[in-house]
Write a protein that holds these residues in place. Sequence first.
Motif, mmCIF file in Angstrom:
data_model
loop_
_atom_site.group_PDB
_atom_site.id
_atom_site.type_symbol
_atom_site.label_atom_id
_atom_site.label_comp_id
_atom_site.label_asym_id
_atom_site.label_seq_id
_atom_site.Cartn_x
_atom_site.Cartn_y
_atom_site.Cartn_z
ATOM 1 N N GLY A 6 0.788 -1.227 0.000
ATOM 2 C CA GLY A 6 0.000 0.000 0.000
ATOM 3 C C GLY A 6 0.819 1.275 0.000
ATOM 4 O O GLY A 6 0.389 2.294 0.533
ATOM 5 N N MET A 7 2.006 1.228 -0.588
ATOM 6 C CA MET A 7 2.862 2.414 -0.623
ATOM 7 C C MET A 7 2.183 3.535 -1.412
ATOM 8 O O MET A 7 1.620 3.298 -2.470
ATOM 9 C CB MET A 7 4.198 2.106 -1.304
ATOM 10 N N THR A 8 2.262 4.734 -0.878
ATOM 11 C CA THR A 8 1.714 5.920 -1.545
ATOM 12 C C THR A 8 2.720 7.052 -1.429
ATOM 13 O O THR A 8 3.773 6.905 -0.823
ATOM 14 C CB THR A 8 0.387 6.354 -0.890
ATOM 15 N N ASN A 9 2.364 8.174 -1.985
ATOM 16 C CA ASN A 9 3.176 9.396 -1.877
ATOM 17 C C ASN A 9 4.611 9.192 -2.331
ATOM 18 O O ASN A 9 5.553 9.640 -1.675
ATOM 19 C CB ASN A 9 3.152 9.937 -0.439
ATOM 20 N N TRP A 10 4.790 8.496 -3.443
ATOM 21 C CA TRP A 10 6.144 8.291 -3.967
ATOM 22 C C TRP A 10 6.737 9.639 -4.357
ATOM 23 O O TRP A 10 6.088 10.479 -4.958
ATOM 24 C CB TRP A 10 6.112 7.372 -5.194
ATOM 25 N N ARG A 11 7.999 9.840 -4.001
ATOM 26 C CA ARG A 11 8.694 11.069 -4.385
ATOM 27 C C ARG A 11 10.151 10.736 -4.705
ATOM 28 O O ARG A 11 10.743 9.843 -4.103
ATOM 29 C CB ARG A 11 8.600 12.115 -3.294
ATOM 30 N N ALA A 13 14.073 11.268 -4.710
ATOM 31 C CA ALA A 13 15.055 11.845 -3.807
ATOM 32 C C ALA A 13 15.649 13.106 -4.408
ATOM 33 O O ALA A 13 15.875 13.176 -5.616
ATOM 34 C CB ALA A 13 16.156 10.828 -3.509
ATOM 35 N N THR A 14 15.922 14.085 -3.582
ATOM 36 C CA THR A 14 16.439 15.355 -4.084
ATOM 37 C C THR A 14 17.786 15.197 -4.759
ATOM 38 O O THR A 14 18.113 15.930 -5.684
ATOM 39 C CB THR A 14 16.560 16.392 -2.948
ATOM 40 N N ARG A 15 18.576 14.243 -4.352
ATOM 41 C CA ARG A 15 19.886 14.003 -4.975
ATOM 42 C C ARG A 15 19.753 13.325 -6.334
ATOM 43 O O ARG A 15 20.736 13.154 -7.039
ATOM 44 C CB ARG A 15 20.771 13.150 -4.077
ATOM 45 N N SER A 16 18.537 12.930 -6.702
ATOM 46 C CA SER A 16 18.311 12.264 -7.983
ATOM 47 C C SER A 16 18.004 13.243 -9.104
ATOM 48 O O SER A 16 17.766 12.842 -10.224
ATOM 49 C CB SER A 16 17.146 11.274 -7.859
ATOM 50 N N VAL A 24 16.404 7.502 -7.293
ATOM 51 C CA VAL A 24 15.741 6.707 -6.276
ATOM 52 C C VAL A 24 14.461 7.405 -5.857
ATOM 53 O O VAL A 24 14.430 8.626 -5.709
ATOM 54 C CB VAL A 24 16.662 6.524 -5.057
ATOM 55 N N GLU A 25 13.403 6.598 -5.630
ATOM 56 C CA GLU A 25 12.144 7.119 -5.113
ATOM 57 C C GLU A 25 11.873 6.494 -3.756
ATOM 58 O O GLU A 25 12.255 5.351 -3.502
ATOM 59 C CB GLU A 25 10.975 6.741 -6.027
ATOM 60 N N VAL A 26 11.177 7.257 -2.917
ATOM 61 C CA VAL A 26 10.787 6.774 -1.608
ATOM 62 C C VAL A 26 9.278 6.917 -1.491
ATOM 63 O O VAL A 26 8.716 7.957 -1.839
ATOM 64 C CB VAL A 26 11.499 7.582 -0.493
ATOM 65 N N GLY A 27 8.618 5.859 -1.019
ATOM 66 C CA GLY A 27 7.174 5.878 -0.813
ATOM 67 C C GLY A 27 6.881 5.551 0.639
ATOM 68 O O GLY A 27 7.753 5.108 1.389
ATOM 69 N N SER A 28 5.635 5.747 1.055
ATOM 70 C CA SER A 28 5.316 5.496 2.454
ATOM 71 C C SER A 28 4.013 4.732 2.614
ATOM 72 O O SER A 28 3.140 4.770 1.760
ATOM 73 C CB SER A 28 5.245 6.820 3.217
ATOM 74 N N ALA A 29 3.929 4.017 3.700
ATOM 75 C CA ALA A 29 2.731 3.327 4.175
ATOM 76 C C ALA A 29 2.705 3.597 5.682
ATOM 77 O O ALA A 29 3.672 4.140 6.228
ATOM 78 C CB ALA A 29 2.812 1.836 3.860
ATOM 79 N N ARG A 36 12.728 2.432 -4.271
ATOM 80 C CA ARG A 36 12.818 1.793 -5.578
ATOM 81 C C ARG A 36 13.584 2.669 -6.565
ATOM 82 O O ARG A 36 13.778 3.864 -6.336
ATOM 83 C CB ARG A 36 11.426 1.492 -6.137
ATOM 84 N N ASP A 37 14.026 2.037 -7.635
ATOM 85 C CA ASP A 37 14.749 2.714 -8.708
ATOM 86 C C ASP A 37 13.730 3.441 -9.578
ATOM 87 O O ASP A 37 12.826 2.820 -10.141
ATOM 88 C CB ASP A 37 15.511 1.676 -9.532
ATOM 89 N N THR A 38 13.865 4.738 -9.713
ATOM 90 C CA THR A 38 12.926 5.528 -10.500
ATOM 91 C C THR A 38 12.853 5.051 -11.945
ATOM 92 O O THR A 38 11.785 5.007 -12.544
ATOM 93 C CB THR A 38 13.335 7.014 -10.484
#
Length: 65
Positions: A6-11, A13-16, A24-29, A36-38
């Motif tokens: 149920g990961m949402t709000n993928w964003r 990374a600022t260094r990407s 790289v993307e980070v999502g949250s539950a 994950r790899d963008t």
Amino acid sequence: MEDPAGMTNWRKATRSSNGSANCVEVGSAPSLVGIRDTKNRAGGTLVVSRRAFGSFVTAVKADRF
């Protein structure tokens, strides 16, 4: 591909930004964080606890690697 756990709000990374080849993307539950790899979202997602991710970020900011 459906987001795991149920990961949402993928964003991304600022260094990407700025044309970086390592994106790289980070999502949250509720109690988890997904990484994950963008450029290869279908390649899989690493899922860790929020606590583990927080410890990782703290260590990186302290330059412990």
